[in-house]
Design an enzyme around this catalytic site. Sequence first.
Site, mmCIF file in Angstrom:
data_model
loop_
_atom_site.group_PDB
_atom_site.id
_atom_site.type_symbol
_atom_site.label_atom_id
_atom_site.label_comp_id
_atom_site.label_asym_id
_atom_site.label_seq_id
_atom_site.Cartn_x
_atom_site.Cartn_y
_atom_site.Cartn_z
ATOM 1 N N HIS A 409 109.087 -57.295 -55.999
ATOM 2 C CA HIS A 409 110.136 -58.185 -56.484
ATOM 3 C C HIS A 409 111.405 -57.934 -55.680
ATOM 4 O O HIS A 409 111.665 -56.806 -55.259
ATOM 5 C CB HIS A 409 110.402 -57.936 -57.977
ATOM 6 C CG HIS A 409 111.214 -59.008 -58.637
ATOM 7 N ND1 HIS A 409 112.595 -59.022 -58.578
ATOM 8 C CD2 HIS A 409 110.845 -60.097 -59.358
ATOM 9 C CE1 HIS A 409 113.031 -60.078 -59.248
ATOM 10 N NE2 HIS A 409 112.018 -60.742 -59.718
ATOM 11 N N ASP A 467 104.788 -62.449 -62.829
ATOM 12 C CA ASP A 467 103.964 -63.579 -62.407
ATOM 13 C C ASP A 467 102.489 -63.212 -62.319
ATOM 14 O O ASP A 467 101.618 -64.074 -62.450
ATOM 15 C CB ASP A 467 104.440 -64.091 -61.041
ATOM 16 C CG ASP A 467 105.886 -64.517 -61.055
ATOM 17 O OD1 ASP A 467 106.248 -65.296 -61.951
ATOM 18 O OD2 ASP A 467 106.669 -64.067 -60.197
#
Length: 533
Positions: A409, A467
């Site tokens: 991320h 996700d």
Amino acid sequence: MKEAQKGQIRWRCRRALLELDLFFRPFLQNGFDALETTELQALEALLALEDHELWPLINGSKTAPRADWQALIAKIQAAHRCHTRELLGSQGERQTAKGANDMTEARYATVTIDGKSHQFPIMSPTYGNEVIDIRKLGSEAKVFTYDPGFLSTASCRSTITYIDGDKGELLYRGYPIEQLAEQCSFMEVSYLLKYGELPNAKQLADFEQKVTRHTMLHDQMHRFFTGFRRDAHPMAVMVGVVGALSAFYHDVMDFSDQEHRDLSFIRLIAKMPTIVAMAYKYSIGQPFMYPRNDLSYTANFLHMMFGTPCEKYEPNPVLVRAMDVIFTLHADHEQNASTSTVRLAGSSGANPFACISAGIACLWGPAHGGANEACLRMLEEIGDVSRVGEYIKRAKDKYDPFKLMGFGHRVYKNYDPRAKLMRKICHEVLSELGLENDRLFKLAMELEKIALEDDHFVEKRLYPNVDFYSGIVQRAIGIPTSMFTCIFALARAVGWYVQWEEMITDPEYKIGRPRQLYVGSPRRDVKPMSERT
């Protein structure tokens, strides 16, 4: 003078010229509210001047042509001087508290260019890195900063969300995301983000009642959907329909009025589930399902998504809870790409529904909101557990175009706290639906296990993100891949609106205008056609 008119005058105190804006800001905080009606009228006339006319009066290089203007300017200047003294005093207090003895500890940063030094205040946050206030860098040092992607730039002050990427921590208004997801509903979290505190029982009931009463769309808006092709991506439909809300709900357009802003917020979050569900129903050729006032916010969304006129739809409580947690985890995420887009669009004074539409367009990108969709496509591409090793090897090859989606991320350098929650929800949903042996889920678990043990991924801190799991959960619930980002937008609309409102009510608010490093052709003259090669 009416409050709405006072709000408009306050709004006009936010000037495009930075130097003026810095003078007016402390006056708006300490002095504006004490003005008499005659003083407000004089201020309104003063603000009608252009910035280049107003600045010499405010900085004292020229005397105002009217006595009432000069009296106001004296108050503005006094507020600015007082603010400057307080700033220096608070910096001195911090210096003493930290045992500082040199200029660095005095909370200033020094920039030296061509032998000339310039000092800029260092601002201290509640959490996170300290920030150097470089707003006067261009005017004083005649240079700009270069920071593509805003890796080291704080574009605003905010009290809404805080992320500590190294610790893997996410706070909404100071509350850890883990506590909110496990103990609160999405409606409670929405109230928290909007008003700054968690609601009590009465406040929550009133809030839910307001949202419930605004879930229907104007009947003419139904025709918007039929103007799109059936195979249009739902996000394309979302961009158009959400933007069109500004054409149907323009009765409350004075955004200096708190009541107008509150009603627009209620309308937005109430209608987003209806719009998302209608986009889905239109894409599969089924009739639209109207909202049901007897259901909760999230249960009603599942009803509009999966119900039909043929029979009554009864939402599964486990699936309702799972979707509610997904909404909570995606409600806000600090100054990301789409939130920054909403703020930048809103800085021009644009309608908030149009700004949210701009945010949806940004969210659509595969590097942002489309990441869970891309993650599921990756799992489909891998296909089987036996091929995980092959794809892990490809992911480590910098010359191979394959990317391992759902890991790592931009902000989190530790385990994404939202991913931990989604992993738990993933197990609960698959267990409820009897899908524990689902091919993609088993594949995802094997991929996660190998990646977390592989030195390459551990060294680069490429942990699974939210996700990685949310796509599997939504697929199990029955939501098609093309709708994943729409679900994201539904939840994030809360954060977008609250961020927009924080910006336009900030005394330091200014229209966004980034600078650039121009590396194009130097000035040249146009040649006649006959001389061009």
